[in-house]
Design a protein around this motif. Structure first.
Motif, PDB file in Angstrom:
ATOM      1  N   THR A 143       0.819  -1.208   0.000  1.00 33.00           N
ATOM      2  CA  THR A 143       0.000   0.000   0.000  1.00 33.00           C
ATOM      3  C   THR A 143       0.855   1.261   0.000  1.00 33.00           C
ATOM      4  OG1 THR A 143      -0.154  -0.009   2.418  1.00 33.00           O
ATOM      5  CG2 THR A 143      -1.876  -1.166   1.204  1.00 33.00           C
ATOM      6  N   SER A 144       2.079   1.147   0.522  1.00 33.38           N
ATOM      7  CA  SER A 144       2.962   2.317   0.566  1.00 33.38           C
ATOM      8  C   SER A 144       4.106   2.224  -0.444  1.00 33.38           C
ATOM      9  CB  SER A 144       3.550   2.486   1.980  1.00 33.38           C
ATOM     10  OG  SER A 144       4.241   1.326   2.380  1.00 33.38           O
ATOM     11  N   ASP A 145       4.496   1.015  -0.822  1.00 29.94           N
ATOM     12  CA  ASP A 145       5.562   0.829  -1.819  1.00 29.94           C
ATOM     13  C   ASP A 145       4.962   0.120  -3.014  1.00 29.94           C
ATOM     14  OD1 ASP A 145       7.772   0.359  -3.343  1.00 29.94           O
ATOM     15  OD2 ASP A 145       8.765  -0.983  -1.921  1.00 29.94           O
ATOM     16  N   THR A 146       4.666   0.879  -4.066  1.00 27.82           N
ATOM     17  CA  THR A 146       4.013   0.309  -5.247  1.00 27.82           C
ATOM     18  C   THR A 146       4.990  -0.022  -6.367  1.00 27.82           C
ATOM     19  OG1 THR A 146       3.593   2.526  -6.124  1.00 27.82           O
ATOM     20  CG2 THR A 146       1.874   1.535  -4.745  1.00 27.82           C
ATOM     21  N   GLY A 147       6.287   0.096  -6.100  1.00 28.88           N
ATOM     22  CA  GLY A 147       7.279  -0.177  -7.127  1.00 28.88           C
ATOM     23  C   GLY A 147       7.482  -1.656  -7.376  1.00 28.88           C
ATOM     24  N   VAL A 148       7.795  -1.987  -8.622  1.00 29.18           N
ATOM     25  CA  VAL A 148       8.170  -3.346  -9.005  1.00 29.18           C
ATOM     26  C   VAL A 148       9.600  -3.295  -9.512  1.00 29.18           C
ATOM     27  CG1 VAL A 148       7.742  -5.271 -10.577  1.00 29.18           C
ATOM     28  CG2 VAL A 148       5.813  -4.023  -9.583  1.00 29.18           C
ATOM     29  N   GLN A 149      10.504  -4.013  -8.871  1.00 26.46           N
ATOM     30  CA  GLN A 149      11.909  -3.948  -9.251  1.00 26.46           C
ATOM     31  C   GLN A 149      12.092  -4.413 -10.691  1.00 26.46           C
ATOM     32  OE1 GLN A 149      14.583  -5.314  -6.267  1.00 26.46           O
ATOM     33  NE2 GLN A 149      16.263  -5.656  -7.700  1.00 26.46           N
ATOM     34  N   GLY A 150      12.756  -3.583 -11.485  1.00 28.04           N
ATOM     35  CA  GLY A 150      12.974  -3.908 -12.889  1.00 28.04           C
ATOM     36  C   GLY A 150      11.947  -3.310 -13.827  1.00 28.04           C
ATOM     37  N   TYR A 151      10.936  -2.590 -13.290  1.00 28.30           N
ATOM     38  CA  TYR A 151       9.896  -1.993 -14.126  1.00 28.30           C
ATOM     39  C   TYR A 151       9.782  -0.519 -13.789  1.00 28.30           C
ATOM     40  CZ  TYR A 151       5.187  -0.997 -15.933  1.00 28.30           C
ATOM     41  OH  TYR A 151       4.115  -0.464 -16.597  1.00 28.30           O
TER      42      TYR A 151
END
Length: 328
Positions: A288-296
């Motif tokens: 909910t607070s970290d919406t990042g996807v590593q590599g994207y």
């Protein structure tokens, strides 16, 4: 449960007893599941839960069943079966789950070289088999009398001939080796930047840019066969649209549900092992607070190691700059 002693920089997601008590209350029991259940982690046997789900409601079914190996998952074990028996078991799984999928839906089925024969046999009788993705993983034991097993497969199937495939959403940004230019000096088919030259390419069915979660990655858990968020993100972006429903009946530690939440999709995850289901809920809370996807980032997937020096790497992974030289 005794806690494992870990290295100082180990970032594996774990649970303490206080968290378990709070997260356990969020899990859905079989008796609490009905056709309206959404955005939930269900604790139980997926073959029993499926009958309670709304028919033809799922846009994407991500099926990552136990491979035909002797493998322990927490308190439970899966015993290797003769190929014919495994094929029959997988057929039963598909027959139980497919009624939940829309006629425009997509089904991805994970396996290794050994189970892929069973996957094709069962899927080709029930679905349109479109392709087989093979992805490379670093982990795997060497062998003195055989080739090292360092790849897995994901079979791409659809219920019908009308289905979603957003190819523009899953392009790969690769570093340009030979930067050809037009007659006026402008880049022919690539982008020029102060950090390097890159080209956005269409994705193929051979993936060599996936990093299996390991101890220094913030998405890592102690699940023995955890899929990476980057891998699942490619499938979800390609085969669903925002608001669509993704079902993972063998949820494990929650990667599919977590990525679906990060990408604005609805989700249902089913897991029979409580410890993994609790990990899934903790990861959903973190998402909910970290919406990042590593590599994207920037609407594209970056090929392995090409994003090391690019601005925004910390924002993409949600991690400090000191991690910027880790593989993506």
């Amino acid at each position: 449960m005794s806690e494992r002693k870990r290295a100082p920089r180990n970032r594996t997601i774990t649970l303490d007893e206080t968290e378990r008590d709070g997260l356990r209350a969020r899990l859905k029991e079989l008796s609490e599941v009905d056709a309206g259940t959404i955005d939930a982690t269900i604790i139980g046997d997926c073959l029993e839960v499926a009958a309670r789900l709304a028919p033809e409601s799922v846009d994407m079914l991500f099926l990552d069943p136990p491979y035909n190996l002797n493998k322990r998952f927490g308190e439970r074990s899966f015993a290797k079966k003769p190929v014919v028996q495994y094929t029959e078991w997988l057929a039963g799984v598909l027959d139980t789950l497919l009624p939940t999928v829309k006629n425009t839906g997509t089904v991805y089925i994970c396996g290794d070289w050994h189970t892929s024969a069973s996957i094709f046999a069962t899927a080709s009788e029930r679905l349109h088999v479109r392709n087989r993705i093979t992805w490379e993983r670093e982990k795997g034991r060497g062998a003195k009398t055989n080739w090292k097993n360092s790849s897995e497969d994901i079979w791409f199937c659809t219920v019908g001939d009308s289905y979603t495939f957003n190819v523009a959403e899953v392009k790969i940004r690769r570093r340009v080796i030979a930067p050809y230019r037009n007659g006026d000096g402008t880049p022919r088919d690539w982008q020029e930047g102060k950090e390097g030259n890159f080209r956005d390419t269409h994705p193929s069915n051979l993936w060599t840019d996936i990093t299996v979660p390991f101890w220094s990655m913030p998405e890592n858990t102690d699940h023995p066969t955890q899929k990476s968020e980057k891998l699942v993100a490619k499938l979800i972006l390609a085969s669903t649209n925002p608001g669509d429903l993704v079902l993972d009946p063998f949820l494990g530690s929650g990667t599919t549900s977590v990525v679906a939440r990060k990408l604005g999709r609805r989700f249902l995850g089913i897991e029979c092992e409580q410890e993994y289901a609790l990990l899934a809920e903790k990861r959903l809370e973190l998402a909910t607070s970290d919406t990042g996807v590593q590599g994207y980032s920037e609407g594209v997937f970056w090929e392995r190691n090409s994003f090391n020096s690019m601005n925004g790497r910390a924002r993409m992974s949600g991690q400090p700059d000191e991690e910027s030289h880790r593989p993506i």
